[in-house]
Design an enzyme around this catalytic site. Structure first.
Site, PDB file in Angstrom:
ATOM      1  N   SER A  22       0.848  -1.196   0.000  1.00  0.00           N
ATOM      2  CA  SER A  22       0.000   0.000   0.000  1.00  0.00           C
ATOM      3  C   SER A  22       0.881   1.243   0.000  1.00  0.00           C
ATOM      4  O   SER A  22       1.663   1.473   0.929  1.00  0.00           O
ATOM      5  CB  SER A  22      -0.905   0.018   1.230  1.00  0.00           C
ATOM      6  OG  SER A  22      -1.485   1.305   1.347  1.00  0.00           O
ATOM      7  N   HIS A  46      -1.272  -1.278  -4.249  1.00  0.00           N
ATOM      8  CA  HIS A  46      -2.540  -0.942  -3.594  1.00  0.00           C
ATOM      9  C   HIS A  46      -2.598   0.567  -3.369  1.00  0.00           C
ATOM     10  O   HIS A  46      -1.712   1.144  -2.731  1.00  0.00           O
ATOM     11  CB  HIS A  46      -2.619  -1.699  -2.265  1.00  0.00           C
ATOM     12  CG  HIS A  46      -3.896  -1.558  -1.530  1.00  0.00           C
ATOM     13  ND1 HIS A  46      -5.008  -2.330  -1.804  1.00  0.00           N
ATOM     14  CD2 HIS A  46      -4.247  -0.732  -0.507  1.00  0.00           C
ATOM     15  CE1 HIS A  46      -5.991  -2.000  -0.973  1.00  0.00           C
ATOM     16  NE2 HIS A  46      -5.557  -1.018  -0.180  1.00  0.00           N
ATOM     17  N   ASP A  48      -4.812   3.650  -1.895  1.00  0.00           N
ATOM     18  CA  ASP A  48      -5.903   3.998  -0.989  1.00  0.00           C
ATOM     19  C   ASP A  48      -6.402   5.407  -1.276  1.00  0.00           C
ATOM     20  O   ASP A  48      -5.761   6.394  -0.904  1.00  0.00           O
ATOM     21  CB  ASP A  48      -5.416   3.908   0.465  1.00  0.00           C
ATOM     22  CG  ASP A  48      -5.142   2.474   0.887  1.00  0.00           C
ATOM     23  OD1 ASP A  48      -6.081   1.659   0.833  1.00  0.00           O
ATOM     24  OD2 ASP A  48      -3.988   2.174   1.253  1.00  0.00           O
ATOM     25  N   MET A  50      -8.941   8.229  -0.479  1.00  0.00           N
ATOM     26  CA  MET A  50      -9.821   8.623   0.642  1.00  0.00           C
ATOM     27  C   MET A  50     -10.314  10.052   0.458  1.00  0.00           C
ATOM     28  O   MET A  50      -9.558  10.914  -0.006  1.00  0.00           O
ATOM     29  CB  MET A  50      -9.057   8.535   1.968  1.00  0.00           C
ATOM     30  CG  MET A  50      -8.444   7.175   2.240  1.00  0.00           C
ATOM     31  SD  MET A  50      -7.736   7.109   3.899  1.00  0.00           S
ATOM     32  CE  MET A  50      -6.826   5.564   3.807  1.00  0.00           C
ATOM     33  N   HIS A  79      -8.340   1.036  -3.980  1.00  0.00           N
ATOM     34  CA  HIS A  79      -9.261   0.846  -2.861  1.00  0.00           C
ATOM     35  C   HIS A  79      -9.937   2.189  -2.601  1.00  0.00           C
ATOM     36  O   HIS A  79      -9.315   3.109  -2.079  1.00  0.00           O
ATOM     37  CB  HIS A  79      -8.438   0.368  -1.655  1.00  0.00           C
ATOM     38  CG  HIS A  79      -9.213   0.206  -0.400  1.00  0.00           C
ATOM     39  ND1 HIS A  79      -8.600  -0.004   0.825  1.00  0.00           N
ATOM     40  CD2 HIS A  79     -10.553   0.200  -0.144  1.00  0.00           C
ATOM     41  CE1 HIS A  79      -9.521  -0.123   1.761  1.00  0.00           C
ATOM     42  NE2 HIS A  79     -10.708   0.012   1.200  1.00  0.00           N
ATOM     43  N   MET A  81     -12.156   4.653  -0.860  1.00  0.00           N
ATOM     44  CA  MET A  81     -12.824   4.974   0.402  1.00  0.00           C
ATOM     45  C   MET A  81     -13.432   6.359   0.277  1.00  0.00           C
ATOM     46  O   MET A  81     -12.969   7.337   0.870  1.00  0.00           O
ATOM     47  CB  MET A  81     -11.808   4.893   1.560  1.00  0.00           C
ATOM     48  CG  MET A  81     -11.460   3.457   1.930  1.00  0.00           C
ATOM     49  SD  MET A  81      -9.928   3.297   2.870  1.00  0.00           S
ATOM     50  CE  MET A  81      -8.750   3.248   1.522  1.00  0.00           C
ATOM     51  N   MET A 150     -11.529  -6.034   5.392  1.00  0.00           N
ATOM     52  CA  MET A 150     -10.655  -5.092   6.105  1.00  0.00           C
ATOM     53  C   MET A 150     -10.328  -5.652   7.488  1.00  0.00           C
ATOM     54  O   MET A 150     -11.226  -6.069   8.226  1.00  0.00           O
ATOM     55  CB  MET A 150     -11.347  -3.738   6.293  1.00  0.00           C
ATOM     56  CG  MET A 150     -11.590  -2.926   5.039  1.00  0.00           C
ATOM     57  SD  MET A 150     -10.110  -2.249   4.283  1.00  0.00           S
ATOM     58  CE  MET A 150      -9.378  -1.268   5.589  1.00  0.00           C
ATOM     59  N   GLY A 155      -9.106   4.071   6.841  1.00  0.00           N
ATOM     60  CA  GLY A 155      -8.776   5.477   7.059  1.00  0.00           C
ATOM     61  C   GLY A 155      -7.306   5.740   7.295  1.00  0.00           C
ATOM     62  O   GLY A 155      -6.800   6.765   6.874  1.00  0.00           O
ATOM     63  N   PHE A 156      -6.632   4.801   7.943  1.00  0.00           N
ATOM     64  CA  PHE A 156      -5.240   5.068   8.303  1.00  0.00           C
ATOM     65  C   PHE A 156      -4.395   3.800   8.208  1.00  0.00           C
ATOM     66  O   PHE A 156      -4.884   2.701   8.485  1.00  0.00           O
ATOM     67  CB  PHE A 156      -5.152   5.614   9.736  1.00  0.00           C
ATOM     68  CG  PHE A 156      -5.878   6.914   9.892  1.00  0.00           C
ATOM     69  CD1 PHE A 156      -5.251   8.122   9.587  1.00  0.00           C
ATOM     70  CD2 PHE A 156      -7.205   6.929  10.298  1.00  0.00           C
ATOM     71  CE1 PHE A 156      -5.939   9.320   9.704  1.00  0.00           C
ATOM     72  CE2 PHE A 156      -7.905   8.134  10.416  1.00  0.00           C
ATOM     73  CZ  PHE A 156      -7.266   9.329  10.109  1.00  0.00           C
ATOM     74  N   ASP A 188      -6.840  -6.564   4.164  1.00  0.00           N
ATOM     75  CA  ASP A 188      -6.209  -5.243   4.139  1.00  0.00           C
ATOM     76  C   ASP A 188      -6.151  -4.655   5.537  1.00  0.00           C
ATOM     77  O   ASP A 188      -7.188  -4.370   6.141  1.00  0.00           O
ATOM     78  CB  ASP A 188      -7.009  -4.325   3.198  1.00  0.00           C
ATOM     79  CG  ASP A 188      -6.401  -2.936   3.074  1.00  0.00           C
ATOM     80  OD1 ASP A 188      -5.275  -2.714   3.561  1.00  0.00           O
ATOM     81  OD2 ASP A 188      -7.071  -2.074   2.474  1.00  0.00           O
ATOM     82  N   GLY A 190      -2.895  -3.999   8.813  1.00  0.00           N
ATOM     83  CA  GLY A 190      -2.170  -4.625   9.916  1.00  0.00           C
ATOM     84  C   GLY A 190      -1.446  -5.907   9.548  1.00  0.00           C
ATOM     85  O   GLY A 190      -1.135  -6.719  10.427  1.00  0.00           O
ATOM     86  N   GLY A 210       1.132  -2.007   4.056  1.00  0.00           N
ATOM     87  CA  GLY A 210       1.697  -0.666   3.909  1.00  0.00           C
ATOM     88  C   GLY A 210       2.937  -0.513   4.750  1.00  0.00           C
ATOM     89  O   GLY A 210       4.061  -0.561   4.263  1.00  0.00           O
TER      90      GLY A 210
HETATM   91  C1  DX5 Z   1      -6.414   1.620   5.500  1.00  0.00           C
HETATM   92  C2  DX5 Z   1      -5.934   1.197   4.156  1.00  0.00           C
HETATM   93  C3  DX5 Z   1      -4.850   0.186   4.142  1.00  0.00           C
HETATM   94  C4  DX5 Z   1      -3.573   0.663   4.774  1.00  0.00           C
HETATM   95  C5  DX5 Z   1      -2.799  -0.531   5.230  1.00  0.00           C
HETATM   96  O1  DX5 Z   1      -7.604   2.311   5.344  1.00  0.00           O
HETATM   97  O2  DX5 Z   1      -7.008   0.625   3.427  1.00  0.00           O
HETATM   98  O3  DX5 Z   1      -4.607  -0.256   2.810  1.00  0.00           O
HETATM   99  O4  DX5 Z   1      -2.791   1.406   3.874  1.00  0.00           O
HETATM  100  O5  DX5 Z   1      -1.709  -0.077   5.950  1.00  0.00           O
HETATM  101  P1  DX5 Z   1      -0.983  -1.004   7.026  1.00  0.00           P
HETATM  102  O6  DX5 Z   1      -0.436  -2.181   6.270  1.00  0.00           O
HETATM  103  O7  DX5 Z   1       0.061  -0.116   7.574  1.00  0.00           O
HETATM  104  O8  DX5 Z   1      -2.024  -1.432   8.022  1.00  0.00           O
HETATM  105 ZN    ZN Z   2      -6.488  -0.216   1.494  1.00  0.00          ZN
END
Ligand code: DX5
Ligand code: ZN
Length: 234
Positions: A22, A46, A48, A50, A79, A81, A150, A155-156, A188, A190, A210
């Site tokens: 990501s 990937h 993201d 947002m 992805h 959001m 998820m 979001g983060f 997706d 952690g 990520g």
């Molecule tokens: C969160 C994103 C994820 C995020 C994953 O909303 O959808 O794709 O970037 O990041 P890590 O791998 O650090 O949890």
């Molecule tokens: Zn994502």
């Protein structure tokens, strides 16, 4: 190094693990450099997107996607959001998206988005946040190239993995295998070398990471470690 075939302990079909770094965790002042570091080892990139409304964060959109499209051959896994993802599918595809995934919390009935994606010739997927049950995606799986569970709240980046979502990954994998589909099951959030084996054992074959990739000194080596860890399956 490209994907290894992983014999699954829970499922009869061998699963090919795909790693999708990501870009959210990359240094945004050096995106081309970050992408070049993962080009040979990643399977998907990937992205993201947002909007600060569907989720409490704003990242990037079409201008950034079309700019980085010029520097990589990796497929773009977008992805989305945002509150109204269907309205942006065409522009995302023009910018270079290969797969677009939309949240069922934003679009509970994605029938129109599925038709639009078919018309645009882009891969389509649905995403469920941690509080959304597997049943929400079940009616649409057959129309999806990928389904996404998820494992953090959207979001983060950098949040802790929520293991309680793993039964939904198992449900998705069972549904896909039972129906003889090739649909990817993505997880997706952690994902680390500790959680990747759990995700793969539950049936996820696409792992988004990520922090565990771009947060490391050697992102390519980090991808190889995740792939190896997923192959070990606890
Ligand atoms: C969160 C994103 C994820 C995020 C994953 O909303 O959808 O794709 O970037 O990041 P890590 O791998 O650090 O949890
Ligand atoms: Zn994502």
């Amino acid at each position: 190094m490209k994907p290894v075939t992983v014999p699954s302990q829970q499922y009869h079909c061998p699963m090919e693990i795909k790693i999708a770094p990501s870009l959210l965790a990359a240094d945004f002042s050096e995106l081309a450099t970050a992408i070049a570091e993962v080009e040979d080892d990643a399977d998907l990139l990937h992205l993201d997107v947002m909007d600060g409304h569907f989720v409490p964060n704003i990242t990037f959109g079409m201008p950034v996607i079309s700019s980085i499209r010029r520097v990589t051959a990796l497929p773009f896994d977008c992805h989305i959001m945002t509150t109204n993802p269907t309205a942006y599918l065409e522009e995302l595809v023009e910018a270079g998206a290969d797969i677009v995934t939309v949240h069922l919390e934003a679009v509970p009935d994605p029938t129109a988005a599925i038709s639009e994606a078919e018309k645009l010739g882009v891969g389509f997927g649905v995403v469920i946040s941690p509080h959304t049950p597997f049943a929400a995606m079940e009616p649409f799986i057959e129309s999806c190239r990928m389904v996404v569970v998820m494992s953090v709240h959207p979001g983060f980046g950098g949040q802790a993995f929520i293991p309680e979502v793993l039964p939904k990954v198992e449900q998705a994998r069972k549904w896909v295998d039972f129906h003889g589909l090739a649909t990817d099951v993505q997880i997706d959030g952690g994902i680390t070398t500790e959680t990747a084996p759990q995700a793969a054992a539950a049936g996820a074959n696409v792992l988004v990471a990520g922090s565990a990739v771009f947060g490391r000194d050697d992102p390519a080596e980090a991808i190889r470690s995740l792939r190896a860890a997923a192959g070990e399956e606890t």
